[in-house]
Design a protein around this motif. Structure first.
Motif: not given
Length: 358
Positions: A256-263
């Motif tokens: 769930v807390l698998d972060r992606l960089p800002m789109f």
């Protein structure tokens, strides 16, 4: 309504910072309605807490510190924090006879004659010798601007409008923001949503170990240095990182807390990155924080080139009649208590014509 009333001190805001200040003014001998008036724009007691989402129970609240002079005891951790703290603040106001006037919106604070400040409000005008600004941040949610944002066909909302997790059942949700609210929203929404995507501008920083007094002092010092320089304050959490507790660990393990960089852009169907990656979404939830609610002080021209108000302790460097409590380093509940006491100490000296400590 049109008559200007004269007082010694006006307190703007009746959350933790405002009530702490009002309490210390009362103890210092300033009589409500005669010497001091407390103005609050909210419909009832509770400060910003009264607007928190129902799923934020009292047991999930981090670092809620009692107001001076009255402990908050025997609160049910399963009750909504909005209910618990609203009742506590209401009892506090009655117990110390603080006589908060509400709903009163402060529209502008201006220079007046005889060294006084003119406080223009929806309920008339007050002339005062000193002002404690305790307006917090809840009224100024920060919405970042992003290419294509206006084209999105789904729903966009901010943490300030968060209704609780059930409303996202079966939906694809993108949560933007790496602070405490963003992670709490994700952990709550994930069991209900069809999918969740976590996006942050910078990689999140997780803090191991206890948040002891020395860590707290170091964090507050970093925030304090910004306001000394006249820069907009950051939250204490932004400099301490997120506590790596059991819920966070589980969220990481579950993905769930698998972060992606800002789109890079918002599309009608979702969000998209410049490398071609895209995520379809029904909802974009902006957990992107808040800014200080200080626009009513604009006529006094207190802002520095850096965008913030330069503050020493709680006192505006440009105008010693103005104290900002709950701003920058005093934004925490315990910080607001201490800042309220310090502001009143300085104001007593100011009104007595004594030198104000640097």
């Amino acid at each position: 309504m049109n008559k200007t009333r004269e007082v010694q001190v006006v307190v703007v805001g009746a959350g933790q910072a405002g009530l702490s200040s009002a309490y210390h003014l009362r103890r210092a001998g300033y009589e409500p309605d005669r010497d001091v008036v407390v103005l609050d724009h909210s419909p009832g007691p509770g400060g910003a807490w009264q607007f928190r989402w129902p799923s934020l129970t009292y047991g999930k609240v981090h670092g809620m510190h009692a107001l001076p002079g009255m402990e908050l005891t025997d609160a049910d951790p399963a009750r909504p924090s909005a209910d618990v703290i609203t009742e506590y603040f209401s009892t506090y106001e009655r117990t110390f006879d603080l006589r908060v006037r509400r709903p009163v919106k402060v529209q502008a604070v201006r220079e007046s004659v005889g060294g006084r400040l003119l406080v223009e409000t929806s309920a008339g005008t007050w002339a005062t010798r000193a002002l404690i600004n305790a307006t917090g941040t809840w009224d100024r949610p920060f919405w970042p601007r992003c290419s294509g944002q206006e084209t999105f066909r789904g729903r966009q909302l901010h943490t300030a409008q968060y209704p609780g997790p059930e409303e996202f059942a079966g939906q694809r949700v993108v949560v933007v923001g790496g602070g405490a609210s963003g992670t709490q929203h994700l952990l709550e929404i994930a069991p209900y949503a069809a999918s969740t995507t976590w996006v942050t501008r910078r990689p999140p920083v997780f803090r191991e170990g206890p948040f002891d007094e020395s860590v707290g002092r170091a964090a507050v010092a970093l925030v304090e240095e910004r306001v000394r320089q006249g820069l907009p304050p950051k939250s204490v959490v932004s400099v301490t990182g997120l506590p790596l507790n059991d819920a966070i660990r589980q969220g990481i393990a579950d993905g769930v807390l698998d972060r992606l960089p800002m789109f890079d852009r918002v599309t009608p169907e979702g969000v998209e990155w410049s490398d071609g990656r895209r995520v379809d979404a029904d909802v974009i939830l902006w957990a992107t924080g808040f800014r200080a609610s200080i626009d009513h002080l604009a006529p006094l021209k207190l802002r520095e080139p850096g965008g913030g108000i330069r503050v020493e302790g709680t006192r505006a460097v440009a105008d010693p009649r103005i104290h900002l409590v709950g701003y920058g380093p005093s934004a925490s509940t315990i910080g607001a208590n201490r800042a309220g006491r310090a502001a009143v100490r300085d104001i007593r000296r100011l009104l007595a014509g004594e030198p104000v400590a640097a």
